[in-house]
Motif scaffolding. Structure first.
Motif, PDB file in Angstrom:
ATOM      1  N   ASP A 138     -37.603 -38.402  31.964  1.00 18.73           N
ATOM      2  CA  ASP A 138     -38.543 -39.112  30.954  1.00 18.73           C
ATOM      3  C   ASP A 138     -37.966 -40.519  30.902  1.00 18.73           C
ATOM      4  O   ASP A 138     -36.837 -40.752  30.586  1.00 18.73           O
ATOM      5  CB  ASP A 138     -38.521 -38.404  29.599  1.00 18.73           C
ATOM      6  CG  ASP A 138     -39.304 -38.839  28.754  1.00 18.73           C
ATOM      7  OD1 ASP A 138     -40.110 -40.183  29.268  1.00 18.73           O
ATOM      8  OD2 ASP A 138     -39.528 -38.369  27.408  1.00 18.73           O
ATOM      9  N   ARG A 140     -39.643 -43.087  29.891  1.00 17.77           N
ATOM     10  CA  ARG A 140     -40.703 -43.918  28.840  1.00 17.77           C
ATOM     11  C   ARG A 140     -40.089 -44.644  27.845  1.00 17.77           C
ATOM     12  O   ARG A 140     -38.682 -44.335  27.457  1.00 17.77           O
ATOM     13  CB  ARG A 140     -41.783 -43.032  28.414  1.00 17.77           C
ATOM     14  CG  ARG A 140     -42.644 -42.264  29.406  1.00 17.77           C
ATOM     15  CD  ARG A 140     -43.512 -41.259  28.986  1.00 17.77           C
ATOM     16  NE  ARG A 140     -42.810 -40.026  28.173  1.00 17.77           N
ATOM     17  CZ  ARG A 140     -43.360 -39.410  27.417  1.00 17.77           C
ATOM     18  NH1 ARG A 140     -44.686 -39.344  27.052  1.00 17.77           N
ATOM     19  NH2 ARG A 140     -42.534 -38.304  26.883  1.00 17.77           N
ATOM     20  N   ASN A 154     -46.327 -42.388  33.153  1.00 21.18           N
ATOM     21  CA  ASN A 154     -47.011 -41.049  33.139  1.00 21.18           C
ATOM     22  C   ASN A 154     -47.849 -40.983  34.394  1.00 21.18           C
ATOM     23  O   ASN A 154     -48.130 -40.192  34.982  1.00 21.18           O
ATOM     24  CB  ASN A 154     -47.924 -41.195  31.858  1.00 21.18           C
ATOM     25  CG  ASN A 154     -47.394 -41.353  30.420  1.00 21.18           C
ATOM     26  OD1 ASN A 154     -46.643 -42.238  30.257  1.00 21.18           O
ATOM     27  ND2 ASN A 154     -47.687 -40.260  29.648  1.00 21.18           N
ATOM     28  N   ALA A 157     -45.775 -40.287  37.238  1.00 22.53           N
ATOM     29  CA  ALA A 157     -45.394 -38.882  37.518  1.00 22.53           C
ATOM     30  C   ALA A 157     -46.399 -37.913  37.915  1.00 22.53           C
ATOM     31  O   ALA A 157     -46.094 -36.921  38.352  1.00 22.53           O
ATOM     32  CB  ALA A 157     -44.546 -38.419  35.937  1.00 22.53           C
ATOM     33  N   LYS A 158     -47.530 -38.227  37.125  1.00 23.17           N
ATOM     34  CA  LYS A 158     -48.700 -37.436  37.753  1.00 23.17           C
ATOM     35  C   LYS A 158     -49.170 -37.526  39.189  1.00 23.17           C
ATOM     36  O   LYS A 158     -49.243 -36.480  39.809  1.00 23.17           O
ATOM     37  CB  LYS A 158     -49.826 -37.866  36.877  1.00 23.17           C
ATOM     38  CG  LYS A 158     -51.383 -37.214  37.292  1.00 23.17           C
ATOM     39  CD  LYS A 158     -51.492 -35.854  36.876  1.00 23.17           C
ATOM     40  CE  LYS A 158     -52.815 -35.149  37.148  1.00 23.17           C
ATOM     41  NZ  LYS A 158     -53.250 -33.987  36.548  1.00 23.17           N
ATOM     42  N   ASP A 168     -49.234 -31.209  37.988  1.00 17.18           N
ATOM     43  CA  ASP A 168     -48.863 -31.943  36.978  1.00 17.18           C
ATOM     44  C   ASP A 168     -47.403 -32.150  36.647  1.00 17.18           C
ATOM     45  O   ASP A 168     -46.749 -31.444  37.480  1.00 17.18           O
ATOM     46  CB  ASP A 168     -49.450 -31.710  35.594  1.00 17.18           C
ATOM     47  CG  ASP A 168     -49.658 -32.875  34.515  1.00 17.18           C
ATOM     48  OD1 ASP A 168     -49.141 -34.056  34.565  1.00 17.18           O
ATOM     49  OD2 ASP A 168     -50.604 -32.728  33.470  1.00 17.18           O
ATOM     50  N   THR A 182     -47.679 -35.323  31.005  1.00 19.50           N
ATOM     51  CA  THR A 182     -48.286 -36.618  31.494  1.00 19.50           C
ATOM     52  C   THR A 182     -49.078 -36.802  30.412  1.00 19.50           C
ATOM     53  O   THR A 182     -49.580 -38.271  30.221  1.00 19.50           O
ATOM     54  CB  THR A 182     -48.581 -36.824  32.865  1.00 19.50           C
ATOM     55  OG1 THR A 182     -49.590 -36.130  33.129  1.00 19.50           O
ATOM     56  CG2 THR A 182     -47.263 -36.745  33.874  1.00 19.50           C
ATOM     57  N   SER A 183     -50.108 -35.807  30.063  1.00 27.24           N
ATOM     58  CA  SER A 183     -51.116 -36.281  29.181  1.00 27.24           C
ATOM     59  C   SER A 183     -51.328 -35.113  28.399  1.00 27.24           C
ATOM     60  O   SER A 183     -52.702 -34.697  27.940  1.00 27.24           O
ATOM     61  CB  SER A 183     -52.346 -36.664  30.030  1.00 27.24           C
ATOM     62  OG  SER A 183     -52.709 -35.724  30.989  1.00 27.24           O
TER      63      SER A 183
END
Ligand SMILES: Cc1ncc(COP(=O)(O)O)c(C=O)c1O
Length: 281
Positions: A138, A140, A154, A157-158, A168, A182-183
């Motif tokens: 992570d 972010r 995101n 990563a996707k 994913d 990611t979502s």
């Protein structure tokens, strides 16, 4: 008229919708968003999405925006598109100004844009057989609870997941704590108890997560909002993602290792069915 856009009060075809190159959303990712799904011609949990939109705007000290106006714009856009199964995307930026990191809210007018489009459904095989995910560190920022358009980690990563042949990715800390997808948010099931990350600044307070927690209470499934590790996710009986578009999506492999017996679990399946029942009610 299936795919439409809304730009600051006007509804028009998506191809004609434009914003200024000096929009702070474009230059600084200084914008927040929501995605609302409909089923059977009805927007699902619009009130929760508007509540979170306001929370994001307050957290970033945006100039005031009327939620009533946003709600009526969402409804007219959705009604005009007349799509029974659609995704409405709302994005609000702080406004347009000559590029400068600092901002002066007194001169800025938030820019409100929306689109409405049919939902690209996940293939039936993914829902029936489950998906594969990879874990990624992570990287972010520290306020993932604010739904900003700052989504490059995101998106990367996707794409990495797809490039690896997976579906994913899930964000994991250096210490092995699993954050979210990611979502989507993430749940694991171990010995009949569900676990999901508590609401902290490190994850988005997902609307689907909230609905799934409510369903668990109704179905008397024990749930604990508690941190869990990648190792615990590997050892779980079931793992699933929750999100407006993912809905309840079973995960059957993590980093190429099967979860449980590698098939979709009963709890994931029943939560998906109850979620869809509520969406279509
Ligand atoms: C990072 C992240 N976590 C969780 C979610 C799930 O939130 P919701 O259920 O409100 O769609 C999303 C949805 O876009 C997301 O981007």
């Amino acid at each position: 008229m299936p795919e439409l856009a809304y730009v600051n009060g006007k509804i028009l075809p998506i191809s004609e919708a434009v914003v200024s190159i000096e929009d702070r959303g474009y230059q600084f990712a200084d914008a927040i968003y929501e995605v609302i799904a409909s089923d059977n011609g009805r927007l699902f949990c619009l009130d929760h999405h508007l509540e979170r939109l306001e929370r994001s705007m307050v957290a970033l000290h945006y100039p005031p925006v009327s939620l009533a106006e946003i709600e009526s714009a969402v409804r007219s856009l959705f009604d005009q598109a007349a799509l029974p199964r659609a995704a409405v995307y709302i994005q609000i930026s702080r406004g347009v100004a000559p590029r400068n990191h600092a901002y002066d809210n007194s001169t800025l007018r938030p820019q409100i844009v929306m689109t409405v489009r049919p939902i690209q459904e996940a293939p039936a095989s993914k829902r029936e057989k489950g998906i594969s995910v990879i874990s990624v560190i992570d990287n972010r920022w520290g306020r993932c609870d604010i739904k900003t358009v700052q989504l490059l980690p995101n998106a990367m990563a996707k794409q990495k997941a797809l490039d690896c042949g997976a579906d994913d990715a899930v964000f994991v800390t250096e210490d092995g704590i699993v954050r979210e997808g990611t979502s989507s948010n993430l749940f694991i099931v171990s010995d009949g108890t569900l676990y999901t990350h508590p609401l902290t600044p490190e994850i988005l307070p997902g609307i689907t997560r909230r609905v799934v927690l409510d369903i668990c209470r109704k179905l008397r499934y024990p749930v604990i909002e508690q941190f869990f590790t990648l190792e615990e996710a590997h050892a779980a009986d079931e793992v699933f993602l929750t999100g407006t578009i993912a809905e309840v999506m079973p995960v059957v492999t993590i980093d190429d290792e099967p979860v449980g017996d590698g098939s979709v679990g009963d709890i994931s399946r029943s939560l998906y069915e109850e979620l869809k029942r509520r969406m279509r009610a």
